[in-house]
Scaffold this motif. Structure first.
Motif, PDB file in Angstrom:
ATOM      1  N   ASP A 157       0.860  -1.193   0.000  1.00 52.98           N
ATOM      2  CA  ASP A 157       0.000   0.000   0.000  1.00 52.98           C
ATOM      3  C   ASP A 157       0.893   1.239   0.000  1.00 52.98           C
ATOM      4  OD1 ASP A 157      -2.098   1.768   0.153  1.00 52.98           O
ATOM      5  OD2 ASP A 157      -2.511   1.424   2.287  1.00 52.98           O
ATOM      6  N   PRO A 158       1.801   1.327  -0.986  1.00 50.48           N
ATOM      7  CA  PRO A 158       2.768   2.433  -0.961  1.00 50.48           C
ATOM      8  C   PRO A 158       2.082   3.793  -1.074  1.00 50.48           C
ATOM      9  CG  PRO A 158       2.946   1.180  -3.018  1.00 50.48           C
ATOM     10  CD  PRO A 158       2.013   0.424  -2.123  1.00 50.48           C
ATOM     11  N   GLU A 159       0.885   3.812  -1.654  1.00 44.77           N
ATOM     12  CA  GLU A 159       0.189   5.108  -1.798  1.00 44.77           C
ATOM     13  C   GLU A 159      -0.637   5.435  -0.555  1.00 44.77           C
ATOM     14  OE1 GLU A 159      -1.120   1.884  -2.635  1.00 44.77           O
ATOM     15  OE2 GLU A 159      -0.568   2.346  -4.699  1.00 44.77           O
ATOM     16  N   LEU A 163      -6.112   0.027   0.407  1.00 49.64           N
ATOM     17  CA  LEU A 163      -6.286  -1.249  -0.298  1.00 49.64           C
ATOM     18  C   LEU A 163      -4.908  -1.821  -0.631  1.00 49.64           C
ATOM     19  CD1 LEU A 163      -9.117  -0.218  -2.810  1.00 49.64           C
ATOM     20  CD2 LEU A 163      -9.381  -1.407  -0.619  1.00 49.64           C
ATOM     21  N   LEU A 164      -4.771  -3.140  -0.526  1.00 49.86           N
ATOM     22  CA  LEU A 164      -3.469  -3.754  -0.760  1.00 49.86           C
ATOM     23  C   LEU A 164      -3.352  -4.321  -2.176  1.00 49.86           C
ATOM     24  CD1 LEU A 164      -2.460  -5.614   2.511  1.00 49.86           C
ATOM     25  CD2 LEU A 164      -2.444  -3.202   1.961  1.00 49.86           C
ATOM     26  N   THR A 165      -2.137  -4.243  -2.698  1.00 50.94           N
ATOM     27  CA  THR A 165      -1.874  -4.747  -4.051  1.00 50.94           C
ATOM     28  C   THR A 165      -1.330  -6.166  -3.990  1.00 50.94           C
ATOM     29  OG1 THR A 165      -1.242  -2.515  -4.701  1.00 50.94           O
ATOM     30  CG2 THR A 165      -0.584  -4.301  -6.185  1.00 50.94           C
ATOM     31  N   ALA A 248      -1.022  -6.511 -11.216  1.00 49.55           N
ATOM     32  CA  ALA A 248      -1.033  -5.812  -9.921  1.00 49.55           C
ATOM     33  C   ALA A 248      -2.467  -5.372  -9.670  1.00 49.55           C
ATOM     34  CB  ALA A 248      -0.093  -4.609  -9.954  1.00 49.55           C
ATOM     35  N   ILE A 249      -3.048  -5.913  -8.606  1.00 47.14           N
ATOM     36  CA  ILE A 249      -4.482  -5.699  -8.364  1.00 47.14           C
ATOM     37  C   ILE A 249      -4.716  -5.276  -6.924  1.00 47.14           C
ATOM     38  CG2 ILE A 249      -6.778  -6.772  -8.460  1.00 47.14           C
ATOM     39  CD1 ILE A 249      -5.521  -7.317 -11.094  1.00 47.14           C
ATOM     40  N   LYS A 250      -5.561  -4.300  -6.741  1.00 46.29           N
ATOM     41  CA  LYS A 250      -6.106  -3.998  -5.418  1.00 46.29           C
ATOM     42  C   LYS A 250      -7.223  -5.025  -5.206  1.00 46.29           C
ATOM     43  CE  LYS A 250      -3.609  -0.360  -4.459  1.00 46.29           C
ATOM     44  NZ  LYS A 250      -2.571  -0.503  -3.401  1.00 46.29           N
ATOM     45  N   ASP A 251      -6.917  -6.052  -4.436  1.00 39.23           N
ATOM     46  CA  ASP A 251      -7.797  -7.215  -4.305  1.00 39.23           C
ATOM     47  C   ASP A 251      -8.742  -7.015  -3.114  1.00 39.23           C
ATOM     48  OD1 ASP A 251      -8.872  -9.700  -3.599  1.00 39.23           O
ATOM     49  OD2 ASP A 251      -7.022 -10.813  -3.915  1.00 39.23           O
ATOM     50  N   ILE A 252     -10.057  -7.138  -3.373  1.00 43.02           N
ATOM     51  CA  ILE A 252     -11.024  -6.894  -2.283  1.00 43.02           C
ATOM     52  C   ILE A 252     -11.051  -8.034  -1.258  1.00 43.02           C
ATOM     53  CG2 ILE A 252     -12.608  -5.184  -3.260  1.00 43.02           C
ATOM     54  CD1 ILE A 252     -14.358  -7.506  -4.247  1.00 43.02           C
ATOM     55  N   VAL A 308      -4.446  -2.199 -11.085  1.00 37.31           N
ATOM     56  CA  VAL A 308      -3.581  -1.012 -10.982  1.00 37.31           C
ATOM     57  C   VAL A 308      -2.208  -1.270 -11.629  1.00 37.31           C
ATOM     58  CG1 VAL A 308      -4.679  -0.045  -8.927  1.00 37.31           C
ATOM     59  CG2 VAL A 308      -2.832  -1.703  -8.636  1.00 37.31           C
ATOM     60  N   ALA A 309      -2.137  -2.289 -12.482  1.00 38.66           N
ATOM     61  CA  ALA A 309      -0.838  -2.623 -13.070  1.00 38.66           C
ATOM     62  C   ALA A 309      -0.371  -1.532 -14.020  1.00 38.66           C
ATOM     63  CB  ALA A 309      -0.923  -3.955 -13.805  1.00 38.66           C
ATOM     64  N   GLN A 310       0.912  -1.218 -13.928  1.00 44.04           N
ATOM     65  CA  GLN A 310       1.568  -0.326 -14.875  1.00 44.04           C
ATOM     66  C   GLN A 310       0.774   0.946 -15.150  1.00 44.04           C
ATOM     67  OE1 GLN A 310       1.932  -3.480 -17.734  1.00 44.04           O
ATOM     68  NE2 GLN A 310       3.994  -4.007 -17.035  1.00 44.04           N
TER      69      GLN A 310
END
Ligand code: 2M8
Length: 457
Positions: A157-159, A163-165, A248-252, A308-310
């Motif tokens: 969650d660098p931002e 939500l986690l990637t 790269a996905i913000k997975d629910i 959220v990939a690339q």
């Protein structure tokens, strides 16, 4: 009577799947998902196993979680697989990860993680332990768990949005879920090195990859192993991996467990008087609850993963059972709750004879036997049950559905035995290699055994 008998068989199954090894001059006891196929320790399987085991044998629950954290990397990662030495049947074998420089002595792991059920299990095991029995266990495991949470927050969650990637479908726990179909269109199979594809081809056998008609496809495996090769090339540097991975996905589902896991960790810390340290995790939990609520898509009546990939930011609309995990997180707003329950209780979608299928029955993508593209899985049922019960105080419908799901899950498991997954329409078992099931006793799967114990309590 039947229940007692089943509990005995569950105990037997968990003993059957136990591996004892000596590594770095210490003895580790790991329960593998299935001795006939998944012959290593899996992260969220073990967390679920520990929650069942604590009711039978608290020491074994402690051993399970101790073993799980034993291979933790210096950056805090607790891997999705901790390998048992000498076992080469399962593909990918230990050497395919190229994680040598991160290993703790003789303990060999993969390089990715899995849904963070760990702290939920630690908290559960602690709460269900006999008085005073879990002190040493907690002293040993708690620092590792806190470090793991710090890893997830920092790298996934660098931002700082809550939500986690996840960077690999295996990190979702729902490997070949239709949730990833749209992201796959961005992974060019021609970019997967020839050597990786040949390696997958050479390993495409029932004992190493499971029955082909049930499991992820050959192309799925090219992608899975292509990502592994890419991450190894990036030196397992997660700052690079999260920004460069084509997946790269913000997975629910993952994020819902993350919210609940932070609450659980905060709870454990509070119980042992470390209230100051608990505050940070409370804050993270709350932030994720809010972020999850915002993934709600009114048009499609569901929470959405986000690709959220690339540099992309594309919501993923697929009617899978992951959309019910925000219940577990406590992220569902008053306005969303009736809509979520309407969707879940629909027999045409998610509430057939044996709920909750991994994808809605009326989706064109539903496949009765293909792994995370149709069958009902005890692990997601457990999490949805917990989620429904969380809303029981304010919703009679949630309570009634939660209770019913407990009954139907127990019935499904009791009817068949401990299989990996089940047919949602008839409740029949759909083991990974159905035709070999009897021959190899493949039905002896750890998760359903442990979950049966937990739900029967
Ligand atoms: C399945 O995943 C592994 C890869 O991690 C596989 O398909 O070989 C999934 O069902 C996953 O959620 C589970 O933890 C694992 C072991 O039961 O099997």
């Amino acid at each position: 009577q039947k229940l007692l008998e089943m509990l005995k068989v569950a105990d037997h199954a968990l003993k059957h799947n136990l591996y004892v090894t000596t590594l770095n001059e210490k003895t580790y006891k790991r329960t593998v998902p299935s001795k006939e196929f998944y012959v290593h320790q899996w992260n969220w399987d073990s967390a679920a196993v520990a929650m069942g085991l604590v009711h039978l044998n608290p020491e074994r629950a402690y051993d399970e979680l101790r073993a799980l954290v034993s291979g933790q990397w210096n950056n805090g990662l607790i891997a999705h697989i901790t390998y048992n030495p000498g076992e080469t049947r399962y593909y990918p074998q230990a050497g395919k990860w190229h994680t040598e420089q991160f290993r703790r002595g003789e303990i060999v792991t993969s390089g990715i993680t899995q849904p963070p059920l760990l702290s939920i299990a630690v908290d559960y095991v602690y709460k269900h332990s006999p008085d005073g029995a879990a002190g040493d266990f907690l002293d040993e495991v708690l620092p590792a768990v806190m470090k793991y949470h710090d890893y997830l927050k920092r790298y996934r969650d660098p931002e700082d949005g809550g939500l986690l990637t996840i960077v690999h479908p295996w990190e979702s726990g729902t490997d070949n879920s239709p949730r990833w179909d749209s992201s796959y269109t961005h992974i060019n199979l021609n970019d997967v090195p020839q050597a990786v594809r040949e390696d997958v081809d050479a390993n495409r056998t029932d004992d190493k990859l499971g029955k082909a008609s049930h499991r992820p496809t050959q192309e799925d495996y090219y992608r899975f192993m292509g990502l592994v090769a890419l991450f190894a090339k990036l030196g397992w540097d997660y700052e690079k991996i999260v920004t460069q991975s084509p997946f790269a996905i913000k997975d629910i589902l993952f994020s819902s467990l993350w919210a609940r896991a932070n609450e659980a960790l905060a709870d454990t810390l509070t119980r042992v008087g470390r209230t100051d340290e608990a505050a940070k995790y409370h804050k993270w939990a709350q932030q994720t609850q809010e972020a999850l609520a915002h993934t709600w898509d009114e048009e499609h009546q569901q929470y959405c993963d986000i690709d959220v990939a690339q540099g992309r930011r594309e919501p993923i609309i697929e009617p899978t059972n992951a959309m019910f995990l925000p219940l577990l997180a406590g992220a569902v707003t008053d306005e969303q709750l009736p809509k979520v329950l309407t969707r879940l209780s629909d027999p045409e979608q998610f509430w057939p004879a044996y709920p909750v299928p991994s994808i809605a029955l009326n989706s064109p993508k539903f496949e009765l036997t293909r792994y995370w593209r149709g069958p009902t899985w005890p692990i997601t049922n457990l999490l949805i049950i917990e989620g429904l019960m969380r809303y029981a105080p304010q919703s009679a419908q949630a309570r009634q559905m939660g209770e019913e799901l407990v009954d139907r899950t127990l019935d499904m498991i009791a009817k068949n035995g401990f299989y990996e997954y089940y047919d949602p329409t008839k409740g029949e078992a759909r083991p990974g290699r159905e035709d070999n099931a009897r021959q190899f006793g493949f039905a002896t799967f750890s998760w359903p055994a442990a979950i049966f114990i937990q739900l029967a309590e």
